[in-house]
Design a protein around this motif. Sequence first.
Motif, PDB file in Angstrom:
ATOM      1  N   GLY B  32     -19.822  14.896  10.487  1.00 19.06           N
ATOM      2  CA  GLY B  32     -19.358  15.537  12.072  1.00 19.06           C
ATOM      3  C   GLY B  32     -19.887  14.592  12.932  1.00 19.06           C
ATOM      4  O   GLY B  32     -19.145  15.093  13.797  1.00 19.06           O
ATOM      5  N   GLY B  33     -20.506  14.161  12.889  1.00 17.77           N
ATOM      6  CA  GLY B  33     -20.723  13.085  13.656  1.00 17.77           C
ATOM      7  C   GLY B  33     -20.395  11.877  13.576  1.00 17.77           C
ATOM      8  O   GLY B  33     -19.600  11.574  14.760  1.00 17.77           O
ATOM      9  N   VAL B  34     -19.371  11.260  12.911  1.00 20.46           N
ATOM     10  CA  VAL B  34     -18.698  10.343  12.707  1.00 20.46           C
ATOM     11  C   VAL B  34     -17.667  10.733  13.717  1.00 20.46           C
ATOM     12  O   VAL B  34     -16.430  10.581  14.524  1.00 20.46           O
ATOM     13  CB  VAL B  34     -18.514   9.516  11.483  1.00 20.46           C
ATOM     14  CG1 VAL B  34     -17.342   8.874  11.602  1.00 20.46           C
ATOM     15  CG2 VAL B  34     -19.773   8.761  11.138  1.00 20.46           C
ATOM     16  N   PRO B 212     -22.893  17.883  18.155  1.00 15.37           N
ATOM     17  CA  PRO B 212     -24.265  16.763  18.329  1.00 15.37           C
ATOM     18  C   PRO B 212     -23.335  15.220  18.920  1.00 15.37           C
ATOM     19  O   PRO B 212     -24.762  14.880  19.599  1.00 15.37           O
ATOM     20  CB  PRO B 212     -24.334  15.916  16.897  1.00 15.37           C
ATOM     21  CG  PRO B 212     -24.349  17.114  16.156  1.00 15.37           C
ATOM     22  CD  PRO B 212     -22.937  18.346  16.869  1.00 15.37           C
ATOM     23  N   ALA B 213     -22.385  15.432  19.214  1.00 13.62           N
ATOM     24  CA  ALA B 213     -21.472  14.064  19.878  1.00 13.62           C
ATOM     25  C   ALA B 213     -21.726  14.738  20.926  1.00 13.62           C
ATOM     26  O   ALA B 213     -21.485  13.334  21.802  1.00 13.62           O
ATOM     27  CB  ALA B 213     -20.373  13.709  19.375  1.00 13.62           C
ATOM     28  N   VAL B 231     -24.637  10.767  14.552  1.00 13.66           N
ATOM     29  CA  VAL B 231     -25.020  11.483  13.353  1.00 13.66           C
ATOM     30  C   VAL B 231     -26.313  11.577  13.019  1.00 13.66           C
ATOM     31  O   VAL B 231     -27.021  12.357  12.681  1.00 13.66           O
ATOM     32  CB  VAL B 231     -24.796   9.906  12.106  1.00 13.66           C
ATOM     33  CG1 VAL B 231     -25.013  10.477  10.616  1.00 13.66           C
ATOM     34  CG2 VAL B 231     -23.097  10.109  12.242  1.00 13.66           C
ATOM     35  N   GLY B 232     -27.225  10.453  13.974  1.00 18.49           N
ATOM     36  CA  GLY B 232     -28.650  11.109  13.769  1.00 18.49           C
ATOM     37  C   GLY B 232     -29.161  12.402  14.576  1.00 18.49           C
ATOM     38  O   GLY B 232     -29.388  13.559  13.909  1.00 18.49           O
ATOM     39  N   VAL B 233     -28.336  12.885  15.401  1.00 12.42           N
ATOM     40  CA  VAL B 233     -28.742  14.530  16.129  1.00 12.42           C
ATOM     41  C   VAL B 233     -27.733  15.252  15.120  1.00 12.42           C
ATOM     42  O   VAL B 233     -28.792  16.088  14.724  1.00 12.42           O
ATOM     43  CB  VAL B 233     -27.348  14.030  17.568  1.00 12.42           C
ATOM     44  CG1 VAL B 233     -27.986  16.279  17.761  1.00 12.42           C
ATOM     45  CG2 VAL B 233     -28.426  13.227  18.481  1.00 12.42           C
ATOM     46  N   ALA B 234     -26.519  14.859  14.498  1.00 14.64           N
ATOM     47  CA  ALA B 234     -26.715  15.834  13.495  1.00 14.64           C
ATOM     48  C   ALA B 234     -27.343  15.803  12.034  1.00 14.64           C
ATOM     49  O   ALA B 234     -27.042  17.149  11.837  1.00 14.64           O
ATOM     50  CB  ALA B 234     -24.891  15.668  13.291  1.00 14.64           C
TER      51      ALA B 234
END
Lengths: 249, 284
Positions: B32-34, B212-213, B231-234
């Motif tokens: 999801g982050g990417v 997140p993005a 990615v980090g936030v997700a």
Amino acid sequence: MSAALAVEGLSAGYGGDPVLTGVSFAAEAGSTVCVLGPNGGGKTTLFRALLGQLPHTEGDIRLQGHPAHVAQAAHARLDFPVSALDVALMGSLAGRWWLPARRSDRERARAAVERVGLAGLEHTPYGALSGGQRQRVLIARALVQDAQVLLLDEPLAGVDPASAETITALFADLRAEGRTLLVSSHDVEGARAFDSVLCLNRGQVAFGPPAEVLDARVLEATYGHELIVIPAGEGGRPVRAVAVQHHEH
Amino acid sequence: MGLAALPDPLYLLELRSTRLAVAELLLLAVAGGVLGAYVVLRRLAFYTHAVGTATFPGVVLAEAASFSPRLAALAVAGAYATGVERAGRSGRDPGGAATGLMLVLALATGTILASDVFQSGAGVDRLLFGSAIALSDADVAVAAAAAVIALASALLLGRAWSAVAFDPEGAPALGVPGRRADLALLLVVGATAVAALPAVGSLLVTSLFVVPAAVARLLTRSVPGLVAASVGVAAAQGLLGLYGALWLDVPPGPAIAVLGAAVYVLTAATTALAPAGSLRGVAA
């Protein structure tokens, strides 16, 4: 010299009736052509046909390789998180858009950014650059494509004097390298500095050296009421003309 | 209602069900982050929400027919992505109006079908909001596959997606087939969103693929930075949401979504109040 670009009897449109008809001209390698015409006169249609984005209903186009296109800077998103170098690097996508960038691609992009006079600003966000600098970044992107024919959409419109000077000097360099430049413009006086002028108004009005083409009859046929023709003075020029621009933005 | 004492964070690793949830959410954070980074850049947030929702009637029908819900969702997502791309060919953004129309149709059809298929509302809730603490090894394996697909796609197509998002009209002149690049993004997002259904359900896919993005977009100024931050936030949002759900005894999917929305609002407010560009390192 050989023709880098030859167009014969071109008609093109967007699915319905053609919006541009009867265009025939040729440009030698290492020459510059100024494309004049009112808004809606067919300049963008011609470029899109040359880029292969519009099927032409009639006629023939012969090109040395695939041309590079420099759109007006206003078309790109200013809020996009890319640097000047990132944008220039996009010029390396042709033919390998499904693959990551190579080291050599990055080197070419860096060289192109330096060539347009933006050394030191490679990592500046695109949106933080001035309008003229953004235009130069888009030219750098086209340089990375290494095309023999470059199509430039009003590259000097609204740019600062320093950028205009850099861009004009760059055009001279590219011409000396044997590249062919087609530059769309509303600057009738500026067109006199080009090797040839192509006047369009939904069809070809005239094509040839500026001294032969830019007379009052041709300009009025090209621009109609969008042009102010100033009668000849004693300075030597036959007529002076100013195109009245009606930009939507 | 009194709050329970804060559980030991390591509790997340004690039970098999929570270990699977942690693994699932971390893998989905990658997928999801990417992809979310490119979804936000290409302004496809609405589509991403809709493609998750579009799988709802397909999954209901699969339940009724004893067919694999995952394959049914994948087929619906693929068909939906193709339909949106075709419908949106004439516009700059791929199919905004078509997305809205199909979203309403999918939700209404799914609800009507579900009323016949399921005896209780719990089954419908599970499809709509997921159940991150009732996952199987197969769910985690599918999430791992989604993470790999997302990483590979971004590595190979990320430049083209960026070029199209940056300058949709100019991309074809760069040799990037904009429509094909868009279709590839729509298909990859649709396929990987299916992997998130067991954890967050049809309606909350955006909590992992967009929110997140969107948060990361407020804080970063490069595409690689955006992808990494997203990615980090997700991952943080997923784990904290799961932890909060266990603490408060609420469903994890909605907890993750609410946390994500709160983080976005706080980040947006902070960046709006901060001096221009300072949080992104942009010269004011």
